[in-house]
Scaffold this motif. Structure first.
Motif, PDB file in Angstrom:
ATOM      1  N   GLN A 164     -12.432  20.071   8.788  1.00  0.00           N
ATOM      2  CA  GLN A 164     -12.328  21.288   9.590  1.00  0.00           C
ATOM      3  C   GLN A 164     -11.746  20.968  10.971  1.00  0.00           C
ATOM      4  OE1 GLN A 164     -15.482  21.285   7.284  1.00  0.00           O
ATOM      5  NE2 GLN A 164     -13.655  21.960   6.209  1.00  0.00           N
ATOM      6  N   LEU A 185     -10.925  32.848   6.428  1.00  0.00           N
ATOM      7  CA  LEU A 185     -11.359  31.520   6.871  1.00  0.00           C
ATOM      8  C   LEU A 185     -12.856  31.342   6.610  1.00  0.00           C
ATOM      9  CD1 LEU A 185      -9.415  31.224  10.232  1.00  0.00           C
ATOM     10  CD2 LEU A 185      -8.619  30.885   7.890  1.00  0.00           C
ATOM     11  N   TYR A 220      -5.779  25.576  17.025  1.00  0.00           N
ATOM     12  CA  TYR A 220      -6.215  26.971  17.152  1.00  0.00           C
ATOM     13  C   TYR A 220      -5.176  27.933  16.558  1.00  0.00           C
ATOM     14  CZ  TYR A 220      -9.547  25.772  21.018  1.00  0.00           C
ATOM     15  OH  TYR A 220     -10.541  25.295  21.810  1.00  0.00           O
ATOM     16  N   GLY A 259      -9.863  23.035  12.755  1.00  0.00           N
ATOM     17  CA  GLY A 259      -9.608  24.211  13.579  1.00  0.00           C
ATOM     18  C   GLY A 259      -9.068  25.374  12.755  1.00  0.00           C
ATOM     19  N   THR A 260      -9.114  26.563  13.375  1.00  0.00           N
ATOM     20  CA  THR A 260      -8.742  27.775  12.639  1.00  0.00           C
ATOM     21  C   THR A 260      -7.253  27.809  12.267  1.00  0.00           C
ATOM     22  OG1 THR A 260      -8.603  28.851  14.806  1.00  0.00           O
ATOM     23  CG2 THR A 260     -10.593  29.250  13.531  1.00  0.00           C
ATOM     24  N   ALA A 274     -14.299  27.879   5.860  1.00  0.00           N
ATOM     25  CA  ALA A 274     -14.534  26.456   5.607  1.00  0.00           C
ATOM     26  C   ALA A 274     -15.601  25.863   6.513  1.00  0.00           C
ATOM     27  CB  ALA A 274     -13.231  25.678   5.771  1.00  0.00           C
ATOM     28  N   GLY A 275     -15.972  26.580   7.547  1.00  0.00           N
ATOM     29  CA  GLY A 275     -16.913  26.045   8.539  1.00  0.00           C
ATOM     30  C   GLY A 275     -18.307  25.862   7.952  1.00  0.00           C
ATOM     31  N   ASN A 327     -11.003  38.463  21.359  1.00  0.00           N
ATOM     32  CA  ASN A 327     -10.326  38.299  20.079  1.00  0.00           C
ATOM     33  C   ASN A 327     -11.347  38.377  18.952  1.00  0.00           C
ATOM     34  OD1 ASN A 327      -8.847  37.336  17.891  1.00  0.00           O
ATOM     35  ND2 ASN A 327      -9.059  35.200  18.516  1.00  0.00           N
ATOM     36  N   GLY A 360     -12.943  34.215  22.339  1.00  0.00           N
ATOM     37  CA  GLY A 360     -11.636  34.036  22.948  1.00  0.00           C
ATOM     38  C   GLY A 360     -11.266  35.314  23.695  1.00  0.00           C
ATOM     39  N   GLN A 411      -9.830  23.137   2.563  1.00  0.00           N
ATOM     40  CA  GLN A 411      -9.547  22.464   3.832  1.00  0.00           C
ATOM     41  C   GLN A 411     -10.542  21.293   3.908  1.00  0.00           C
ATOM     42  OE1 GLN A 411     -10.864  24.382   7.436  1.00  0.00           O
ATOM     43  NE2 GLN A 411      -9.237  23.486   8.670  1.00  0.00           N
ATOM     44  N   GLU A 414      -9.635  30.543  24.773  1.00  0.00           N
ATOM     45  CA  GLU A 414     -10.979  30.321  24.268  1.00  0.00           C
ATOM     46  C   GLU A 414     -11.976  30.186  25.413  1.00  0.00           C
ATOM     47  OE1 GLU A 414     -11.955  30.363  20.861  1.00  0.00           O
ATOM     48  OE2 GLU A 414     -10.019  31.344  21.105  1.00  0.00           O
TER      49      GLU A 414
HETATM   50  C1  UD1 Z   1     -12.764  32.150  16.817  1.00  0.00           C
HETATM   51  C2  UD1 Z   1     -11.540  32.338  17.704  1.00  0.00           C
HETATM   52  C3  UD1 Z   1     -11.954  33.178  18.907  1.00  0.00           C
HETATM   53  C4  UD1 Z   1     -12.554  34.477  18.473  1.00  0.00           C
HETATM   54  C5  UD1 Z   1     -13.700  34.254  17.483  1.00  0.00           C
HETATM   55  C6  UD1 Z   1     -14.121  35.565  16.874  1.00  0.00           C
HETATM   56  C7  UD1 Z   1     -10.174  30.347  17.428  1.00  0.00           C
HETATM   57  C8  UD1 Z   1      -9.740  29.069  18.040  1.00  0.00           C
HETATM   58  N1  UD1 Z   1     -11.047  31.074  18.140  1.00  0.00           N
HETATM   59  O1  UD1 Z   1     -13.695  31.395  17.587  1.00  0.00           O
HETATM   60  O2  UD1 Z   1     -10.827  33.440  19.738  1.00  0.00           O
HETATM   61  O3  UD1 Z   1     -13.032  35.208  19.590  1.00  0.00           O
HETATM   62  O4  UD1 Z   1     -13.272  33.398  16.403  1.00  0.00           O
HETATM   63  O5  UD1 Z   1     -15.274  35.419  16.106  1.00  0.00           O
HETATM   64  O6  UD1 Z   1      -9.707  30.699  16.365  1.00  0.00           O
HETATM   65  N2  UD1 Z   1     -12.955  27.811  10.198  1.00  0.00           N
HETATM   66  C9  UD1 Z   1     -12.368  27.137   9.151  1.00  0.00           C
HETATM   67  N3  UD1 Z   1     -11.854  25.891   9.389  1.00  0.00           N
HETATM   68  C10 UD1 Z   1     -11.871  25.292  10.599  1.00  0.00           C
HETATM   69  C11 UD1 Z   1     -12.476  26.001  11.665  1.00  0.00           C
HETATM   70  C12 UD1 Z   1     -13.000  27.259  11.434  1.00  0.00           C
HETATM   71  O7  UD1 Z   1     -12.307  27.634   8.034  1.00  0.00           O
HETATM   72  O8  UD1 Z   1     -11.365  24.180  10.708  1.00  0.00           O
HETATM   73  C13 UD1 Z   1     -13.506  29.156   9.939  1.00  0.00           C
HETATM   74  C14 UD1 Z   1     -14.998  29.264  10.176  1.00  0.00           C
HETATM   75  O9  UD1 Z   1     -15.705  29.006   8.975  1.00  0.00           O
HETATM   76  C15 UD1 Z   1     -15.149  30.706  10.623  1.00  0.00           C
HETATM   77  C16 UD1 Z   1     -13.831  31.027  11.288  1.00  0.00           C
HETATM   78  O10 UD1 Z   1     -12.909  30.057  10.846  1.00  0.00           O
HETATM   79  O11 UD1 Z   1     -15.322  31.595   9.533  1.00  0.00           O
HETATM   80  C17 UD1 Z   1     -13.903  31.018  12.811  1.00  0.00           C
HETATM   81  O12 UD1 Z   1     -14.258  29.731  13.246  1.00  0.00           O
HETATM   82  P1  UD1 Z   1     -15.298  29.493  14.410  1.00  0.00           P
HETATM   83  O13 UD1 Z   1     -15.449  28.033  14.627  1.00  0.00           O
HETATM   84  O14 UD1 Z   1     -16.525  30.294  14.181  1.00  0.00           O
HETATM   85  O15 UD1 Z   1     -14.467  30.085  15.634  1.00  0.00           O
HETATM   86  P2  UD1 Z   1     -15.011  30.666  16.964  1.00  0.00           P
HETATM   87  O16 UD1 Z   1     -15.348  29.563  17.895  1.00  0.00           O
HETATM   88  O17 UD1 Z   1     -16.062  31.673  16.700  1.00  0.00           O
END
Ligand code: UD1
Ligand code: CA
Length: 426
Positions: A82, A12, A204, A84-85, A14-15, A176, A146, A79, A161
């Motif tokens: 963005q 992942l 999520y 969510g994951t 895309a953030g 997590n 999380g 994506q 979360e």
């Molecule tokens: C996420 C987890 C959390 C965990 C943490 C660990 C979720 C909902 N939460 O939180 O439980 O403890 O990671 O570091 O998954 N991303 C995308 N597209 C999106 C959103 C995010 O590609 O639409 C990517 C971001 O670029 C990043 C990763 O996913 O590399 C995690 O996203 P982030 O928003 O940092 O999640 P956390 O709030 O850290």
């Protein structure tokens, strides 16, 4: 590389990484000249992943361009928004349509994860006959992550979360890491049923645990032995901290392997640098990129290796010497104040202080090679204008600007004869 059977990874990335305050997407920020996402991809490749699917979004072209050049086993999917994951993972569904194996999911901003841990995680998933396994870690300060909620029998129940935690859940120290392993064909349906009924209105991926439990799939949590590996980068301060951890980890490994690091707190050596036994690295040395350094060498103090260097045994690279993309054979000394780039240097060569390979033409942007054969001796303050070759045992007089090849055993010299003007000062 280990083979773990049929494994693919979804990364992942895309953030935006708002807190980096940068024009560059977060995952392209570097540690030891290598982007964060590239460290994660290398760990997956080394753990035997057949293909990595990178989900890109914010400035995705930049990320895709880097990945297509540097990671041939990886593909990018976009994506656009963005959301969510979980939504991010669902972007990889098409690419994984017919894939009947294990899918690893990792965040692209956790550069410290090792292939070793990924392999142990995959083993754990298999020996537990799990359908969904999550990688957890125990943190003194779990704020922001999380939390892993377990039931009376210690089974993982759900992930909550930070923003959705109640007081009790907020106290849980098991977090997590954002790394998952899924039996893809069995559980991929989850990504069609994603919901965003949470405080952030995001889809999520973490909801997969509760979903799998409800749907009678087997879930498990693997606790990471070294919690550092899950350290995620959200800010410049965390980038510096990850660099510090990665560096120290490699210095300790090198010391275990018989390398003397005189002052670890003042030495930086990229994890992609191998060093042989009984080599001594003196303080304030910075070694970047991929390099191989032999046994019984002396490197530094104040040496700078910029990558793609191979150094054989008993070589000395002294203070204020910069080396780039060069091969140096055994028993050669480059002791002080030199720049050697795009060069092949033989054995038993002595390169005098202040010798420079002029390898770059700033008008044509071309880089040219310098070849220095065995036994050459180069006087101080010499410029070798590439392309140029010095024959075996050639001798170059101090202060020369060498633009043409010099034959074996010959003296190369370009120097104005010294004049003396009598009584000039008077
Ligand atoms: C996420 C987890 C959390 C965990 C943490 C660990 C979720 C909902 N939460 O939180 O439980 O403890 O990671 O570091 O998954 N991303 C995308 N597209 C999106 C959103 C995010 O590609 O639409 C990517 C971001 O670029 C990043 C990763 O996913 O590399 C995690 O996203 P982030 O928003 O940092 O999640 P956390 O709030 O850290
Ligand atoms: Ca994060």
């Amino acid at each position: 590389m280990k083979t773990n059977g049929n494994v693919k990874a979804v990364i992942l990335a895309a953030g935006k990484g708002t807190r980096m305050k940068s024009e560059k997407p977060k995952v392209l920020h570097e540690i030891f000249n290598k982007p964060l996402v590239s460290w994660v991809l290398s760990a997956c490749e080394d753990a035997g992943s057949l293909e990595n699917i990178v989900v890109v979004g914010h400035k995705g072209e930049m990320v895709s361009e880097f990945i297509s050049k540097n990671h041939p086993k990886s593909v990018c999917v976009e994506q656009k928004e963005q959301l969510g994951t979980g939504h991010a993972v669902s972007m990889a569904k098409e690419a994984l349509k017919d894939f009947d194996g294990l899918v690893l999911i990792l965040n692209g901003d956790i550069p410290l994860i090792t292939s070793d841990s990924i392999q142990k995680f995959l083993e754990f998933h298999k020996t537990n006959n799990s359908d969904v396994t999550i990688m957890s870690a125990v943190f003194d300060n779990p704020f922001g992550y999380g939390r892993i909620v377990r039931d009376e029998k210690n089974n993982v129940k759900e992930i909550v979360e930070q923003k959705d935690c109640n007081d009790l859940q907020g106290k849980i120290q098991e977090i997590n890491t954002g790394t998952y392993c899924l039996n893809w064909q069995k559980v991929k349906r989850f990504f069609d049923e994603l919901k965003n009924n949470n405080s952030q209105n995001e889809y999520y991926v973490t909801d997969i645990i509760a979903w799998a439990n409800e749907n009678s799939f087997k879930t498990a949590a693997y606790v990471l032995e070294n919690a550092d590996e899950s350290f995620g980068i959200n800010s410049r301060a965390q980038l510096a901290e990850a660099f510090r951890i990665m560096n120290l980890r490699h210095l300790n490994k090198l010391m275990d392997e018989g390398v003397t690091i005189v002052s670890p707190e003042n030495t930086q050596i990229s994890p992609e640098t191998e060093i042989g036994e009984d080599t001594i690295v003196f303080p304030n040395t910075f070694i970047n990129g991929k390099n191989i350094i032999g046994k019984n060498c002396k490197i530094g103090p104040f040496a700078h290796l910029r990558g793609n260097c191979t150094i054989e045994d008993f070589v000395k690279i002294g203070n204020f010497v910069e080396l780039k993309k060069s091969y140096v054979k055994s028993h050669t000394n480059i002791s002080h104040l030199s720049y050697v780039g795009d060069a092949k240097v033989g054995s038993n060569v002595n390169i005098g202080a202040g010798t420079i390979t002029a390898n770059y033409n700033s008008i044509t942007k071309e880089k040219k090679e310098t070849i220095i054969n065995d036994g050459v001796s180069i006087g101080s303050n010499t410029v070798l204008v590439a392309p140029v070759e010095l024959g075996e045992k050639a001798f170059i007089a101090a202060g020369s600007v060498i633009t043409k090849d010099v034959g074996a055993n010959a003296l190369g010299l370009t120097r104005c004869p010294q004049k003396e003007i009598k009584n000039y000062v008077k």
